[in-house]
Design a protein around this motif. Sequence first.
Motif, PDB file in Angstrom:
ATOM      1  N   ARG A  62      18.141   5.671  49.385  1.00  8.35           N
ATOM      2  CA  ARG A  62      17.014   5.241  50.211  1.00  8.35           C
ATOM      3  C   ARG A  62      17.308   5.347  51.710  1.00  8.35           C
ATOM      4  NH1 ARG A  62      13.120   2.299  47.405  1.00  8.35           N
ATOM      5  NH2 ARG A  62      13.728   1.608  45.296  1.00  8.35           N
ATOM      6  N   ASP A  63      18.574   5.542  52.072  1.00  8.54           N
ATOM      7  CA  ASP A  63      18.950   5.510  53.490  1.00  8.54           C
ATOM      8  C   ASP A  63      18.345   6.659  54.286  1.00  8.54           C
ATOM      9  OD1 ASP A  63      20.415   3.323  52.740  1.00  8.54           O
ATOM     10  OD2 ASP A  63      22.378   4.280  52.943  1.00  8.54           O
ATOM     11  N   VAL A  64      18.079   7.785  53.634  1.00 13.18           N
ATOM     12  CA  VAL A  64      17.430   8.919  54.295  1.00 13.18           C
ATOM     13  C   VAL A  64      16.395   9.504  53.329  1.00 13.18           C
ATOM     14  CG1 VAL A  64      19.433   9.500  55.724  1.00 13.18           C
ATOM     15  CG2 VAL A  64      19.160  10.573  53.484  1.00 13.18           C
ATOM     16  N   PRO A  65      15.372  10.200  53.847  1.00 14.24           N
ATOM     17  CA  PRO A  65      14.354  10.770  52.961  1.00 14.24           C
ATOM     18  C   PRO A  65      14.917  11.816  52.008  1.00 14.24           C
ATOM     19  CG  PRO A  65      13.586  10.720  55.245  1.00 14.24           C
ATOM     20  CD  PRO A  65      15.049  10.394  55.270  1.00 14.24           C
TER      21      PRO A  65
ATOM     22  N   TYR B   5      19.149  17.869  60.758  1.00 10.11           N
ATOM     23  CA  TYR B   5      19.430  17.570  59.352  1.00 10.11           C
ATOM     24  C   TYR B   5      19.143  18.806  58.501  1.00 10.11           C
ATOM     25  CZ  TYR B   5      19.836  12.537  60.234  1.00 10.11           C
ATOM     26  OH  TYR B   5      20.250  11.294  60.662  1.00 10.11           O
ATOM     27  N   MET B   6      19.670  18.793  57.288  1.00 12.77           N
ATOM     28  CA  MET B   6      19.379  19.865  56.343  1.00 12.77           C
ATOM     29  C   MET B   6      17.890  19.855  55.984  1.00 12.77           C
ATOM     30  SD  MET B   6      22.365  21.285  55.899  1.00 12.77           S
ATOM     31  CE  MET B   6      22.747  20.774  57.592  1.00 12.77           C
TER      32      MET B   6
ATOM     33  N   ALA C 139      22.755  14.769  49.962  1.00 13.79           N
ATOM     34  CA  ALA C 139      24.075  14.183  50.208  1.00 13.79           C
ATOM     35  C   ALA C 139      24.528  14.460  51.637  1.00 13.79           C
ATOM     36  CB  ALA C 139      25.089  14.746  49.211  1.00 13.79           C
ATOM     37  N   THR C 140      24.291  15.682  52.093  1.00 12.91           N
ATOM     38  CA  THR C 140      24.671  16.046  53.460  1.00 12.91           C
ATOM     39  C   THR C 140      23.952  15.177  54.479  1.00 12.91           C
ATOM     40  OG1 THR C 140      24.964  18.326  52.718  1.00 12.91           O
ATOM     41  CG2 THR C 140      24.824  17.956  55.088  1.00 12.91           C
ATOM     42  N   ASN C 141      22.656  14.983  54.291  1.00 12.06           N
ATOM     43  CA  ASN C 141      21.884  14.181  55.237  1.00 12.06           C
ATOM     44  C   ASN C 141      22.318  12.720  55.235  1.00 12.06           C
ATOM     45  OD1 ASN C 141      20.520  16.439  55.996  1.00 12.06           O
ATOM     46  ND2 ASN C 141      18.590  15.916  55.000  1.00 12.06           N
ATOM     47  N   LEU C 142      22.747  12.221  54.090  1.00 11.83           N
ATOM     48  CA  LEU C 142      23.287  10.865  54.046  1.00 11.83           C
ATOM     49  C   LEU C 142      24.527  10.754  54.926  1.00 11.83           C
ATOM     50  CD1 LEU C 142      22.899  10.026  50.251  1.00 11.83           C
ATOM     51  CD2 LEU C 142      21.937   8.686  52.139  1.00 11.83           C
ATOM     52  N   LEU C 143      25.405  11.739  54.850  1.00 12.01           N
ATOM     53  CA  LEU C 143      26.624  11.696  55.658  1.00 12.01           C
ATOM     54  C   LEU C 143      26.320  11.868  57.142  1.00 12.01           C
ATOM     55  CD1 LEU C 143      29.124  13.679  53.408  1.00 12.01           C
ATOM     56  CD2 LEU C 143      28.944  11.211  53.724  1.00 12.01           C
TER      57      LEU C 143
ATOM     58  N   LYS D  56      28.689  22.103  56.698  1.00  8.95           N
ATOM     59  CA  LYS D  56      29.108  21.027  55.807  1.00  8.95           C
ATOM     60  C   LYS D  56      30.630  20.882  55.770  1.00  8.95           C
ATOM     61  CE  LYS D  56      24.898  21.557  53.085  1.00  8.95           C
ATOM     62  NZ  LYS D  56      24.257  22.021  51.843  1.00  8.95           N
ATOM     63  N   VAL D  57      31.353  21.965  56.057  1.00  9.77           N
ATOM     64  CA  VAL D  57      32.811  21.869  56.145  1.00  9.77           C
ATOM     65  C   VAL D  57      33.192  20.945  57.296  1.00  9.77           C
ATOM     66  CG1 VAL D  57      34.968  23.152  56.370  1.00  9.77           C
ATOM     67  CG2 VAL D  57      33.007  24.209  55.216  1.00  9.77           C
TER      68      VAL D  57
END
Length: 272
Positions: free
Chosen positions: A84-87, A151-152, A121-125, A59-60
């Motif tokens: 909604r952009d990712v599960p 993905y996480m 949040a990580t998966n959105l980025l 994540k860094v």
Amino acid sequence: MEKILAGKGLEIALNVCIDQWAPKGNISYLVVRLDDELPMAEIAGRGITTVHASASMIKVLIMAALFSKAMAGTLNLQDTVGLRDVPRVWGGGALQELDVHHRFTYLEVCRLMMVLSDNWATNLLIHHLGMEAINEFAQSLGLKETKLLRYMMDAEARVQGRENVMTVLDLMILYEYIYRCRETGPLGHEMWQLLGRQQFRDKLPFYWGEEVVFHHKTGVLEDVEHDGGILPLVKGTFGLIVFISQVPNSEGIPLGAKLGDIMKDFLENSLP
């Protein structure tokens, strides 16, 4: 990288601790001195190019890749993304408790990823930046073994052998980059401050006291306990990273805390 000979005593103390607490573990560490004018210098190291599952340390990299786009003017941190952009995914974080209609700015999502280690949040980025772009940024910094491949919380990808990986040396290079960005403008300062607001202090800084600011990130998987960041002290500024793999979590957490205690004591009281 230059090696400080006075750090040999620290290596001995750390290795003795590791041999006593987790002789069968796969454990890497790196302690360096950071300087605005000079390249980082190694004080103590073990397995610094050994590849580990990165857990949330990746994540860094994602944060740095996001801010690099903002610094280049190709992304606005105030633009918004929707849940909604990712599960939805579970694990660490706060977004999982919210309804999917919410939208957040890139900056807000990044803050949740770093301070609370939020996986959604990580998966959105990852989704909006793209894995390829994040990996290209890692390569641009000279991170030789770091790869974002899933993905996480993607258990299926892990079963298939797709794992996010990193070395302590790669992470230290990344931390040095962020350290040098901290006074280049508001975006560099924001990255630096985000590391300083990490809420999980159960490993390296556990014995230091809450008043000691440690600009760091932690990472956890089954039998994996990582921690690492930048510690400003009176004697100077130091990078401290420990990757603990193949050790039960109930043993890895106190081991990380003990190693952090040894490191800080040496830097304050034994390093010339």
